[in-house]
Motif scaffolding. Sequence first.
Motif, PDB file in Angstrom:
ATOM      1  N   UNK A  71       0.805  -1.332   0.179  1.00 32.14           N
ATOM      2  CA  UNK A  71       0.105  -0.309   0.355  1.00 32.14           C
ATOM      3  C   UNK A  71       1.169   1.046  -0.088  1.00 32.14           C
ATOM      4  N   UNK A  72       2.065   1.326  -0.050  1.00 28.10           N
ATOM      5  CA  UNK A  72       2.831   2.329   0.067  1.00 28.10           C
ATOM      6  C   UNK A  72       3.918   2.362  -0.859  1.00 28.10           C
ATOM      7  N   UNK A  73       3.393   1.654  -2.281  1.00 26.57           N
ATOM      8  CA  UNK A  73       3.840   2.330  -3.808  1.00 26.57           C
ATOM      9  C   UNK A  73       3.547   4.406  -3.825  1.00 26.57           C
ATOM     10  N   UNK A  74       5.109   4.313  -4.068  1.00 24.89           N
ATOM     11  CA  UNK A  74       4.121   5.951  -4.502  1.00 24.89           C
ATOM     12  C   UNK A  74       4.683   6.685  -6.199  1.00 24.89           C
ATOM     13  N   UNK A  75       4.097   6.270  -7.361  1.00 24.63           N
ATOM     14  CA  UNK A  75       3.610   6.617  -8.571  1.00 24.63           C
ATOM     15  C   UNK A  75       4.758   7.616  -9.261  1.00 24.63           C
ATOM     16  N   UNK A  76       5.207   8.470  -7.702  1.00 23.86           N
ATOM     17  CA  UNK A  76       5.765   9.372  -8.499  1.00 23.86           C
ATOM     18  C   UNK A  76       7.478   9.198  -8.339  1.00 23.86           C
ATOM     19  N   UNK A  77       7.774   8.280  -7.682  1.00 22.88           N
ATOM     20  CA  UNK A  77       8.925   7.594  -7.324  1.00 22.88           C
ATOM     21  C   UNK A  77       9.084   5.959  -8.203  1.00 22.88           C
ATOM     22  N   UNK A  78       7.826   5.557  -8.444  1.00 22.98           N
ATOM     23  CA  UNK A  78       8.338   3.904  -8.609  1.00 22.98           C
ATOM     24  C   UNK A  78       8.502   3.412  -7.940  1.00 22.98           C
ATOM     25  N   UNK A  79       8.743   1.880  -8.330  1.00 20.10           N
ATOM     26  CA  UNK A  79       9.558   0.431  -7.362  1.00 20.10           C
ATOM     27  C   UNK A  79      10.224   0.024  -7.545  1.00 20.10           C
ATOM     28  N   UNK A  80      11.339   0.495  -6.296  1.00 21.95           N
ATOM     29  CA  UNK A  80      12.668   0.188  -7.501  1.00 21.95           C
ATOM     30  C   UNK A  80      13.905   0.363  -6.435  1.00 21.95           C
ATOM     31  N   UNK A  81      15.362   0.296  -6.784  1.00 18.15           N
ATOM     32  CA  UNK A  81      16.227   1.001  -6.162  1.00 18.15           C
ATOM     33  C   UNK A  81      16.385   2.037  -5.914  1.00 18.15           C
ATOM     34  N   UNK A  82      15.992   2.847  -6.513  1.00 16.93           N
ATOM     35  CA  UNK A  82      16.152   4.199  -7.520  1.00 16.93           C
ATOM     36  C   UNK A  82      15.484   5.335  -7.213  1.00 16.93           C
ATOM     37  N   UNK A  83      15.887   6.447  -6.720  1.00 12.90           N
ATOM     38  CA  UNK A  83      15.301   7.435  -6.362  1.00 12.90           C
ATOM     39  C   UNK A  83      16.219   9.046  -6.395  1.00 12.90           C
ATOM     40  N   UNK A  84      15.727   9.349  -5.763  1.00 18.03           N
ATOM     41  CA  UNK A  84      16.544  11.407  -5.550  1.00 18.03           C
ATOM     42  C   UNK A  84      18.081  10.933  -5.161  1.00 18.03           C
ATOM     43  N   UNK A  85      18.058  10.282  -4.584  1.00 16.05           N
ATOM     44  CA  UNK A  85      19.458  10.517  -3.518  1.00 16.05           C
ATOM     45  C   UNK A  85      20.445   9.825  -4.163  1.00 16.05           C
TER      46      UNK A  85
END
Length: 165
Positions: free
Chosen positions: A48-62
């Motif tokens: 339930x914590x899926x973030x559609x702006x980030x997606x699902x995986x190991x990558x993020x803004x950091x």
Amino acid sequence: MNKQIITTLSIAAALLIAACGGSSHESASATTTTASSEQPKSAATDPGSYDPKRGEGKYDASNVTVGTLDASMAAKGKSIAETKCFSCHKTSEEKLVGPGWKGVTSRHPAYWIMNFITNPDPMINKDPEVQAQLEICLVRMPNQNLAEQEARDIVEFMRQNDGAK
């Protein structure tokens, strides 16, 4: 005897083509199993914590940053895309099997794109925008098993395609 051999070969060829299609339930679950063994950051424990702006995986803004266009990375990305992507995608807005790439980097951040192209199955299952695209295209994007640098190079090519400088 010849008819029996031809019939057997025809059946074997049909099964091979069906197995390579990427739309069978068995191959999708095998890909999901492989991808889920990496345990992506976001919804691995709480769907339930899926973030559609980030997606699902190991990558993020950091861990994915973009700056000035790197032409060398973009050239590598184009080469990889010619092998792994262009049979289904065009660099224009035109749909082939999958959607066209024009404007994708203005619609999604680089880390979202990297999560999707390296980990498509969980995102197809959870992301409303990707699910809507699937209804149009009717074909699930296969996992191309891209290495991290290959995915980053493809993103840089996508940025170049969208006019990044």
